[in-house]
Design a protein around this motif. Sequence first.
Motif, short mmCIF file in Angstrom:
data_model
loop_
_atom_site.label_atom_id
_atom_site.label_comp_id
_atom_site.label_asym_id
_atom_site.label_seq_id
_atom_site.Cartn_x
_atom_site.Cartn_y
_atom_site.Cartn_z
N PRO A 304 29.99 53.06 40.01
CA PRO A 304 30.03 52.22 41.22
C PRO A 304 29.78 50.74 40.94
O PRO A 304 30.34 49.88 41.61
CB PRO A 304 28.91 52.81 42.09
CG PRO A 304 28.05 53.60 41.17
CD PRO A 304 28.95 54.09 40.10
N ILE A 305 28.96 50.44 39.92
CA ILE A 305 28.74 49.04 39.55
C ILE A 305 30.06 48.44 39.07
O ILE A 305 30.43 47.32 39.44
CB ILE A 305 27.68 48.92 38.43
CG1 ILE A 305 26.34 49.50 38.90
CG2 ILE A 305 27.51 47.47 38.00
CD1 ILE A 305 25.28 49.56 37.81
N SER A 306 30.76 49.20 38.22
CA SER A 306 32.03 48.74 37.68
C SER A 306 33.07 48.53 38.78
O SER A 306 33.69 47.46 38.88
CB SER A 306 32.55 49.76 36.66
OG SER A 306 33.82 49.39 36.18
N SER A 307 33.26 49.54 39.64
CA SER A 307 34.27 49.44 40.70
C SER A 307 33.98 48.30 41.67
O SER A 307 34.85 47.49 41.99
CB SER A 307 34.35 50.76 41.48
OG SER A 307 34.84 51.79 40.67
N PHE A 308 32.73 48.24 42.13
CA PHE A 308 32.35 47.24 43.13
C PHE A 308 32.53 45.83 42.58
O PHE A 308 33.10 44.95 43.23
CB PHE A 308 30.90 47.45 43.56
CG PHE A 308 30.56 46.84 44.90
CD1 PHE A 308 30.45 47.64 46.03
CD2 PHE A 308 30.35 45.48 45.03
CE1 PHE A 308 30.14 47.09 47.26
CE2 PHE A 308 30.03 44.92 46.25
CZ PHE A 308 29.93 45.72 47.38
N ASN A 309 32.08 45.62 41.34
CA ASN A 309 32.15 44.27 40.77
C ASN A 309 33.56 43.90 40.33
O ASN A 309 33.88 42.71 40.26
CB ASN A 309 31.15 44.13 39.63
CG ASN A 309 29.73 43.95 40.15
OD1 ASN A 309 29.34 42.85 40.52
ND2 ASN A 309 28.97 45.04 40.20
N PHE A 310 34.39 44.90 40.03
CA PHE A 310 35.81 44.60 39.82
C PHE A 310 36.42 44.08 41.10
O PHE A 310 37.19 43.12 41.10
CB PHE A 310 36.56 45.86 39.34
CG PHE A 310 36.88 45.85 37.88
CD1 PHE A 310 36.12 46.57 36.98
CD2 PHE A 310 37.94 45.09 37.39
CE1 PHE A 310 36.41 46.55 35.61
CE2 PHE A 310 38.23 45.06 36.04
CZ PHE A 310 37.47 45.79 35.15
N GLY A 311 36.08 44.75 42.22
CA GLY A 311 36.59 44.30 43.51
C GLY A 311 36.09 42.92 43.87
O GLY A 311 36.79 42.14 44.53
N ALA A 312 34.86 42.60 43.44
CA ALA A 312 34.26 41.30 43.74
C ALA A 312 34.60 40.24 42.69
O ALA A 312 34.11 39.11 42.75
CB ALA A 312 32.74 41.45 43.84
#
Length: 452
Positions: A304-312
């Motif tokens: 979730p850290i990876s996905s969220f920060n990719f989106g951000a």
Amino acid sequence: MVQDEERQQKQYIRMTTEPIGRLLMTLSIPTIISMMVTNIYNIVDTAFVGTLGTSQSGATGVVFGFMAILQAVAFMCGQGAGSIMSRKLGGKELEEATKYTSTGFFLSFTLGAIMAVLSFLFMKPLLSMLGSTKTIAPYARTYITYILLSAPFFTSSFTLNNLLRYEGKAKLGTVGMMTGAVLNISLDAILMFGLKLGIAGAGIATAVSQCVSFGILISMFLRGKTQTKISLRFVALDIETVWNIVATGFPSLLRQGLNSVATMLLNRTAGFYGDEAVSAMSIVSRISFFPMAVAIGIGQGFQPISSFNFGAKKKDRVRKAFFGALVGAEIMLLMMSIPIYIYAGPLVGRLRDDSEVIRLGIRALRLMCIGQLFVPLSMMVEMGFQSAGEKLLASIGSSLRSGVVFIPVLLIFAEFRGMAGIQEAQPVAFVCTSLICVVLCREYLKRLGDER
């Protein structure tokens, strides 16, 4: 509405500014606890069933392969929808995120129901395919019947847990999964021994606990504990949405599905050496998964850290999370594998008091302890690609450890080294996969260097 926006903004700030080490620990620990409790259940279940006989013990190992297929479907829907949902939340697109949450959940429930119906219709060939011997088959049939009755709840429970993780609400998922696991252990003792239902009691306990977990997990979405929601009115039936979920989640399906195929093949090759061999390899897989569960939990905290920060658009945080998860998983695997290696004999003996099972299990378990130390690199690389939406590279990474590398290694080693080769195949596959993933890791890190 204002409250929802405030909660969304608070979560955004947390996922994009909180120190990576603390955030990774916060998201990993609930998942690790959940997986550890679930694995304790698996081991206790194996120990309980092991008291009934070697064939019954082998039956749980056979059905475990089918349960891995159900998990594969659940993870495809949960991680496929969850990865996209998390990136949408990172981009502050709440409505789109909710669409993927609802669609992923209902897709999982439907696929679980379809698999149950087909499995009932083709029960005999299914059990044969799973690696059941003639003496194991009657017990496997009894056990799997109850698993099939709860299949839609089984798949959707794991999907819901993944959706909660990708929202950064791993603690809520842990509550549901842990409650089910603890209930399962309690019901095992009551139904198997108190009511003397034997292996049928084990199957009923698993089915009931999965339904309870389902009820708790879906209540988190229905009671407003999450940013996204689950409702039929948010479901998107267009091909593009469903395809995005399936394509993004395909690496999980591939990874879990190949694990299931590997388990079936392992059971079939071991079956040539008797029920003791099947039982030994089944017990080894349960024990060795204990340290692996911790490594997977850390990896799932990273996702979730990876996905969220990719989106951000914060790739520097993704890079830090990747290395933090890799080092943390390696350290935990090493710390847990050492005592398992030393006490391999007593551990196997506790689950099945059979001299031949213990003899075969000791060597296999010790080899697994060594081989698993090579897993974290390949695990984090494939999870990283999936979280970034890199479908092809994630699928390539997922296909290696239990498929492209393991299957030929198992067949070749079994042919030329017999039972010794069967014991050696999985650890050798872990080492080979890790070497291949060095190349994939370089590609992943190169992509994280873009747009920093």
